[in-house]
Design a protein around this motif. Sequence first.
Motif, PDB file in Angstrom:
ATOM      1  N   UNK A 191       0.828  -1.200   0.000  1.00 29.40           N
ATOM      2  CA  UNK A 191       0.000   0.000   0.000  1.00 29.40           C
ATOM      3  C   UNK A 191       0.867   1.256   0.000  1.00 29.40           C
ATOM      4  N   UNK A 192       0.582   2.147  -0.956  1.00 29.65           N
ATOM      5  CA  UNK A 192       1.252   3.440  -1.043  1.00 29.65           C
ATOM      6  C   UNK A 192       0.235   4.546  -0.805  1.00 29.65           C
ATOM      7  N   UNK A 193       0.635   5.567  -0.072  1.00 28.86           N
ATOM      8  CA  UNK A 193      -0.217   6.712   0.221  1.00 28.86           C
ATOM      9  C   UNK A 193       0.499   7.987  -0.212  1.00 28.86           C
ATOM     10  N   UNK A 194      -0.199   8.827  -0.929  1.00 31.36           N
ATOM     11  CA  UNK A 194       0.359  10.092  -1.381  1.00 31.36           C
ATOM     12  C   UNK A 194      -0.677  10.833  -2.199  1.00 31.36           C
ATOM     13  N   UNK A 195      -0.351  12.064  -2.583  1.00 31.60           N
ATOM     14  CA  UNK A 195      -1.323  12.791  -3.399  1.00 31.60           C
ATOM     15  C   UNK A 195      -1.197  12.389  -4.870  1.00 31.60           C
ATOM     16  N   UNK A 196      -2.135  12.805  -5.665  1.00 31.08           N
ATOM     17  CA  UNK A 196      -2.194  12.390  -7.065  1.00 31.08           C
ATOM     18  C   UNK A 196      -0.960  12.839  -7.832  1.00 31.08           C
ATOM     19  N   UNK A 197      -0.424  13.992  -7.502  1.00 34.34           N
ATOM     20  CA  UNK A 197       0.778  14.479  -8.191  1.00 34.34           C
ATOM     21  C   UNK A 197       1.956  13.544  -7.968  1.00 34.34           C
ATOM     22  N   UNK A 198       2.095  13.051  -6.744  1.00 34.29           N
ATOM     23  CA  UNK A 198       3.155  12.094  -6.440  1.00 34.29           C
ATOM     24  C   UNK A 198       2.960  10.809  -7.231  1.00 34.29           C
ATOM     25  N   UNK A 199       1.737  10.307  -7.258  1.00 31.26           N
ATOM     26  CA  UNK A 199       1.474   9.058  -7.978  1.00 31.26           C
ATOM     27  C   UNK A 199       1.709   9.218  -9.479  1.00 31.26           C
ATOM     28  N   UNK A 200       1.364  10.363 -10.043  1.00 29.96           N
ATOM     29  CA  UNK A 200       1.626  10.592 -11.463  1.00 29.96           C
ATOM     30  C   UNK A 200       3.126  10.563 -11.748  1.00 29.96           C
ATOM     31  N   UNK A 201       3.917  11.111 -10.852  1.00 25.34           N
ATOM     32  CA  UNK A 201       5.367  11.072 -11.002  1.00 25.34           C
ATOM     33  C   UNK A 201       5.894   9.646 -10.919  1.00 25.34           C
ATOM     34  N   UNK A 202       5.389   8.876  -9.955  1.00 23.81           N
ATOM     35  CA  UNK A 202       5.839   7.486  -9.812  1.00 23.81           C
ATOM     36  C   UNK A 202       5.483   6.672 -11.055  1.00 23.81           C
ATOM     37  N   UNK A 203       4.317   6.924 -11.631  1.00 28.17           N
ATOM     38  CA  UNK A 203       3.900   6.177 -12.825  1.00 28.17           C
ATOM     39  C   UNK A 203       4.821   6.466 -14.014  1.00 28.17           C
ATOM     40  N   UNK A 204       5.352   7.659 -14.083  1.00 26.96           N
ATOM     41  CA  UNK A 204       6.283   7.993 -15.151  1.00 26.96           C
ATOM     42  C   UNK A 204       7.649   7.362 -14.908  1.00 26.96           C
ATOM     43  N   UNK A 205       8.129   7.439 -13.685  1.00 28.33           N
ATOM     44  CA  UNK A 205       9.497   7.021 -13.385  1.00 28.33           C
ATOM     45  C   UNK A 205       9.616   5.516 -13.189  1.00 28.33           C
ATOM     46  N   UNK A 206       8.530   4.882 -12.762  1.00 35.46           N
ATOM     47  CA  UNK A 206       8.525   3.430 -12.542  1.00 35.46           C
ATOM     48  C   UNK A 206       7.407   2.801 -13.366  1.00 35.46           C
ATOM     49  N   UNK A 207       7.394   3.117 -14.648  1.00 32.56           N
ATOM     50  CA  UNK A 207       6.282   2.698 -15.503  1.00 32.56           C
ATOM     51  C   UNK A 207       6.073   1.189 -15.477  1.00 32.56           C
ATOM     52  N   UNK A 208       7.158   0.428 -15.365  1.00 34.16           N
ATOM     53  CA  UNK A 208       7.041  -1.034 -15.405  1.00 34.16           C
ATOM     54  C   UNK A 208       6.272  -1.583 -14.203  1.00 34.16           C
ATOM     55  N   UNK A 209       6.260  -0.854 -13.098  1.00 35.13           N
ATOM     56  CA  UNK A 209       5.499  -1.296 -11.925  1.00 35.13           C
ATOM     57  C   UNK A 209       3.997  -1.160 -12.182  1.00 35.13           C
ATOM     58  N   UNK A 210       3.630  -0.188 -13.002  1.00 39.42           N
ATOM     59  CA  UNK A 210       2.220   0.145 -13.182  1.00 39.42           C
ATOM     60  C   UNK A 210       1.646  -0.393 -14.491  1.00 39.42           C
ATOM     61  N   UNK A 211       2.413  -1.207 -15.194  1.00 39.71           N
ATOM     62  CA  UNK A 211       1.895  -1.817 -16.411  1.00 39.71           C
ATOM     63  C   UNK A 211       0.649  -2.651 -16.104  1.00 39.71           C
ATOM     64  N   UNK A 212      -0.316  -2.593 -16.983  1.00 43.51           N
ATOM     65  CA  UNK A 212      -1.530  -3.410 -16.820  1.00 43.51           C
ATOM     66  C   UNK A 212      -1.573  -4.580 -17.790  1.00 43.51           C
ATOM     67  N   UNK A 213      -0.754  -4.525 -18.832  1.00 44.48           N
ATOM     68  CA  UNK A 213      -0.679  -5.616 -19.790  1.00 44.48           C
ATOM     69  C   UNK A 213       0.775  -6.065 -19.939  1.00 44.48           C
ATOM     70  N   UNK A 214       0.972  -7.374 -19.973  1.00 42.61           N
ATOM     71  CA  UNK A 214       2.309  -7.942 -20.154  1.00 42.61           C
ATOM     72  C   UNK A 214       3.306  -7.414 -19.122  1.00 42.61           C
TER      73      UNK A 214
END
Length: 253
Positions: free
Chosen positions: A97-120
Motif C-alpha cells: 500500500x502506497x499513500x500520497x497525493x495524485x501528483x506524487x502518484x503521477x510522477x511514480x507512474x512515469x518514473x517506474x512505468x514497469x510497476x504500473x503496467x496493466x498488460x504484459x
Amino acid sequence: MKITYLGTGTSQGIPIIGSTHPVCLSENIKDKRLRVSVLIEINGKNIVIDCGPDFRQQMLTNPIPRLDAIVFTHEHSDHTAGLDDIRPFFFKQGAINLYGNERVFNSLKQRFAYIFETENKYPGAPDVVLNPIKNKPFMVNGISIIPIRVLHNTLPVFGYRIENFAYITDVKTVPDEELHKLKNLEVLTISALRIEPHASHFNLEEALSFVEKVKPKKAYFTHISHLLGFHDEVESQLPDHIHLAYDNLKITL
C-alpha cells in the motif's frame, strides 16, 4: 509507538561523492547520513515515510518482517527513488500500500512505468495499491494520520502527524492554517538543512524559530546537509529539548 530514523541526510547524503569537506571526511558515525526516511512501528504495524535511494540499505540495517505502508511526502528522487526495493516485501506479503497525493502518484507512474503496467507486466515487478490522499485525515490499518500541508519553495509537500508525533521535511513555509495540527506534540521532527538561508528549506535559525512557535516537548532536526556542521558540535549548542536526529536513532513514545 517506536520511531526509527532510517536516514537523516539531504538529497546527496553525507558524505557527498568526491567531497573533501571536513564533515564529509568525519569518522563520527553520526556525521554519515543516508537520504531521509523514517520508520514508525505502531499497533503492530510498520509504516515508512518516504522511500529514497538508500531504502535497501536502511531495511538491511533496521530489518522488519513486514511493510504495511509507505506514505510519501512528495515526489523528489531522494524521497521516492527506492521504490523498486520494496520487491522483497512484495514477494513475501503481496501488494504494498502506497499513500500520497495524485501528483506524487503521477510522477511514480512515469518514473517506474514497469510497476504500473496493466498488460504484459514483467513478473518480477512489485504490485502496489495506490491510496490517494488529500489534506484531511486518513486511515492506515486503523491508524489515523493527519497530513500537514507545507511548502517546499512553491511545491506543496505533506508532513504527517500520528498521535503525538509529527514529521515534516523539505519545508520552507508552514501556512498559519496548518499550525493547529501541531498542538500538544510529544515530538516534532523538522528539517534543518544548513546554517545559511536556503530557497526551499528551513535553515537552522528558521527550524529553531519554528520549534519555539509550535512548542513540542522535544524536537529532532533532520534532512541535514554537511553545511550544517559536525553533529556533536551543533548538538552541543542546541537547547536541551532540541536534538539533531541521526541515522538509526530510535525513540519510543
